[in-house]
Design an enzyme around this catalytic site. Sequence first.
Site, short mmCIF file in Angstrom:
data_model
loop_
_atom_site.label_atom_id
_atom_site.label_comp_id
_atom_site.label_asym_id
_atom_site.label_seq_id
_atom_site.Cartn_x
_atom_site.Cartn_y
_atom_site.Cartn_z
N LYS A 1 0.68 -1.51 0.04
CA LYS A 1 0.33 -0.20 0.42
C LYS A 1 0.74 1.51 -0.26
O LYS A 1 0.58 2.31 -0.64
CB LYS A 1 -1.30 0.18 0.99
CG LYS A 1 -1.36 -1.22 1.74
CD LYS A 1 -2.92 -1.46 0.37
CE LYS A 1 -4.12 -1.86 0.58
NZ LYS A 1 -3.48 -3.73 1.19
C1 LIG Z 1 -5.00 -5.18 0.31
C2 LIG Z 1 -3.77 -6.19 0.24
C3 LIG Z 1 -3.87 -6.55 -0.19
C4 LIG Z 1 -5.16 -6.92 -1.57
O1 LIG Z 1 -4.99 -6.17 -2.46
P1 LIG Z 1 -6.55 -5.37 -3.29
O2 LIG Z 1 -5.31 -4.22 -4.27
O3 LIG Z 1 -7.43 -4.99 -2.42
O4 LIG Z 1 -6.48 -6.91 -3.83
C5 LIG Z 1 -3.24 -8.32 -0.17
N1 LIG Z 1 -2.10 -8.05 0.25
C6 LIG Z 1 -1.61 -7.61 1.03
C7 LIG Z 1 -0.92 -7.67 1.67
C8 LIG Z 1 -2.49 -6.45 1.31
O5 LIG Z 1 -2.53 -5.10 2.12
#
Ligand SMILES: *Cc1c(COP(=O)(O)O)cnc(C)c1O
Length: 502
Positions: free
Chosen positions: A116
């Site tokens: 993120k």
């Molecule tokens: C948010 C997240 C995901 C999922 O990603 P999306 O874009 O919501 O599909 C997968 N793994 C981790 C560690 C995340 O923080």
Amino acid sequence: MLYNSTQNAAEVVSAAQAIAQGISKDGGLFVPQEFPKYSAETFNELLKLDYKGRAKKVFADFLSDFTEEEINDCVENAYTKEKFGSDNPAPLAYAKLNGRELNILELWHGPTCAFKDMALQILPHFLTKSLKKTYDGKDAVILVATSGDTGKAALEGFKDVDHTKIIVFYPVDGVSPMQKHQMNTQEGNNVTVCAIKGNFDDAQTGVKKIFTTPEISAKLEANNMLFSSANSINWGRLLPQIVYYISAYCDLVNAGKIAMGDKINVVVPTGNFGNILASYYASIMGLPINKFICASNSNNVLSDFIKTGVYDKNRHFYTTISPSMDILVSSNLERLLYKLSGNNADTTKELMTALKTVGKYEVSDEIKAEITSKFFGGFCNDEQTKATIKALFDTDNYLCDTHTAVAVNVYEQYVEQTGDTTPSVIASTASPYKFSKAVLEAVSDGTNLPENEFDMVEKLFEVSNAPVPAPLAALKDKKARFSDVTEVNSMPQYVLDALNIK
Ligand SMILES: *Cc1c(COP(=O)(O)O)cnc(C)c1O
């Protein structure tokens, strides 16, 4: 470049407005009217650039109302060596499993140790510039619903950013202890963190409702504020994610792993469908992707959808060891449906209305055919996730987190079912130290495990020798600042109280 709402063809906005607003007033998501197309020549130029250079090129093509200087400023301040540990914030690691080479795109070297950060370190820069262009003088109130990682990454990105306030809601029993501690210890004078008595979907629905309640918006307006979003419904979150797929492809070419023009598969551990959608957008721009492999945990609503064309959220909600994927309503699927319906806002609105009212919809045969030709959906449970962590660690001494392991497991299933040997990029979305307990259980004999989160981190380091990310180590002695827990239906009042609005 202009942007439309997925649910209202008449809504046309600039990039700055799409980013400042976050979500369209009709409840739809903002999408580019068309995508830039990159020729072989463009890709050859990108090969020579570093990550920042590639990012600047992509952003310039999508943010046509930003000046070159503004884009430079955003990129240079977001992807610093100081924050990401090196000049390449998204490096590839190579590991082997069952004789197959895995190209692992490590997206978690940022300040909160989850992918993120790739978007949330730059979103505040995009947003403050967008606000200046569109709503000068107003303060943005960033409302976030998080399954764990977005919350911390958004808090870290927005802390003490002028003209912004950020309020994060997370499911009280739905995040890992490290994730909870990361959020509750957050510094900054403009931040609020609150747990809700519900799951992630409740938090997300609650936030969406606050966004689209006119009376609440009017109250903010009267106080010179406006809502914006740091969730992946915001275009400013998705756009930075396109860059790392393009950059990884260039890195593979430069490393001699593939030749320019070769196809690759991408494998993405998926929750809200933002990350995998970014790879799909990169392919529309010309990145040669063969298959999009969508990996889910036991909350397998997406893999069922990819197989059947029926999206049905009326099912058991599992709390798993990959909590950032514990989601039954994948917001960004709306953008894919819009694209696959030929940018048809009416069709998209119909499907989304059905999802809201009966929790279920079925796409047309044409869309279904398109999805099955491009996407592969698979899932695995917690036990299989741990077995994959162990296999990868035992074979190649590579330690991955619980989300990345879901992707590796589903990739293995894909290759076994199809025999496809196309080189594949696996998105690695978090540091294993964010989920120490489950990872430790996977790679040790599981006995005599310490109870305390930071003792577990230490133990995992002893067992694996994988370096502990500095930002997580630094949390050890931090005291919690936040401990509020609220009912889902009290969220609107909580927000108004936090903003001191009557
Ligand atoms: C948010 C997240 C995901 C999922 O990603 P999306 O874009 O919501 O599909 C997968 N793994 C981790 C560690 C995340 O923080």
